[in-house]
Design an enzyme around this catalytic site. Structure first.
Site, short mmCIF file in Angstrom:
data_model
loop_
_atom_site.label_atom_id
_atom_site.label_comp_id
_atom_site.label_asym_id
_atom_site.label_seq_id
_atom_site.Cartn_x
_atom_site.Cartn_y
_atom_site.Cartn_z
N GLY A 112 -44.25 -25.97 89.99
CA GLY A 112 -45.20 -24.98 89.51
C GLY A 112 -46.52 -25.14 90.21
N ARG A 126 -50.42 -25.01 79.49
CA ARG A 126 -51.24 -24.74 78.30
C ARG A 126 -51.69 -23.29 78.24
NH1 ARG A 126 -56.31 -27.95 76.80
NH2 ARG A 126 -56.64 -28.40 79.00
N GLY A 170 -41.15 -30.91 89.80
CA GLY A 170 -41.91 -29.80 89.22
C GLY A 170 -42.60 -29.04 90.34
N HIS A 213 -57.57 -39.24 78.50
CA HIS A 213 -57.83 -37.95 79.13
C HIS A 213 -57.78 -36.90 78.02
CE1 HIS A 213 -57.94 -34.79 82.03
NE2 HIS A 213 -56.70 -34.38 81.80
#
Length: 297
Positions: free
Chosen positions: A10, A81, A8, A174
């Site tokens: 990003g 998100r 990943g 979390h």
């Protein structure tokens, strides 16, 4: 030099690579399914090497096969998100990723420590252990580390002291049900309840719980990534250097506090093999019930 592979590329993956590059402790391999993304990020960071004097290499992988033999694998893939979304809203997409990646990571890097930054961290950790067959001590989520660093910053800001002097402990999920233990938080050894009123401590706890949501609301187009990346890089350092640091990590429980087959954060001794010992602070009846509620989410 040993290698950490980041799946990943990003914001979280790329910034984790950047923080590792700044330490110079390991070579970094970036992988992403989006063509060109990992290569572009790796090239950009390496072009900073003459100025920042990196001693390690950052490069991109053209296929997942290139993570073979990695000392550490960081899972940072997944959706971002948006305002109004909870971490749990990412569950279905993240589970599909884990179903694809867990067996492959175990095949290609069977001795690696896996650090999970993909949200929601705790369910992803649980599923990754189950599908990979790796020992639970080698699949660690950043949840507790991230929550603790946010609380440390809030305490330091409230008291006007350096964050270096602040220690904090946040256990459990979390999520909104994370459990802060104020008596285990201190400033240069002075317990937090001796420095702040119950009301102020509760306000700081609320700030910590709401920190991730607040960043999403303010940034609009991205969720938090600097602090999560720093937490992931800190774990990488603890593993690579075999430091024996006590860090709060999400891991699959095997009887701690009477809980099994659920992942949540507890303090653990972190070294070359991952979590080599899990610590269980003594909890009051109310705290134990809160932890069990957190586990039932």
């Amino acid at each position: 030099m040993s290698q950490v592979s980041i799946i990943g590329s990003g914001n979280v993956g790329a910034n984790t690579a950047f923080f590792i590059a700044e330490t110079g402790i390991e070579d970094v391999l970036l992988f992403d399914i989006q063509e060109g993304l990992a290569a572009g990020k790796a090239l950009d960071m390496m072009e900073a090497a003459p100025i920042r004097r990196y001693r390690n290499r950052l490069r991109a992988a053209s296929s997942l096969e290139q993570i073979a033999g990695s000392e550490v694998v960081v899972l940072a893939a997944g959706r971002v998100r948006r305002p109004g979304m909870k971490r749990e809203d990412l569950l279905a997409d993240s589970m599909r990723l884990v179903c694809e990646l867990a067996p492959e990571v175990a095949r290609l890097a069977p001795e690696a420590v896996v650090i999970v930054a993909t949200e929601p961290v705790d369910p992803v950790v649980r599923r990754f252990v189950r599908l990979s067959g790796l020992p639970r001590g080698r699949v660690l989520g950043i949840g507790g580390c991230l929550d603790a660093t946010r609380l440390r910053q809030a305490i330091a800001r409230e008291l006007g002291v350096s964050t270096e002097n602040v220690s904090a402990l946040v256990i459990g999920r979390h999520s909104d049900s994370m459990l802060v233990l104020p008596r285990c938080c201190s400033v240069s050894g002075v317990p937090l309840p001796q420095l702040l009123s119950i009301e102020r401590i509760e306000a700081l706890v609320r700030q910590t719980v709401e920190a991730g949501d607040l960043i999403v609301q303010m940034a609009q187009r991205s969720s938090a990534y600097y602090a999560p990346s720093a937490a992931a890089a800190d774990l990488v350092n603890a593993v690579h250097m075999d430091l024996g640091r006590v860090l709060c990590v999400s891991l699959l429980l095997e009887g701690e506090y009477g809980l099994r087959d659920v992942a949540l954060s507890l303090p653990a001794v972190i070294g070359k093999a991952g979590a080599r010992r899990v610590l269980t602070p003594r909890l009051s009846d109310a705290e134990l019930e809160a932890l069990r509620r957190s586990a039932r989410e």
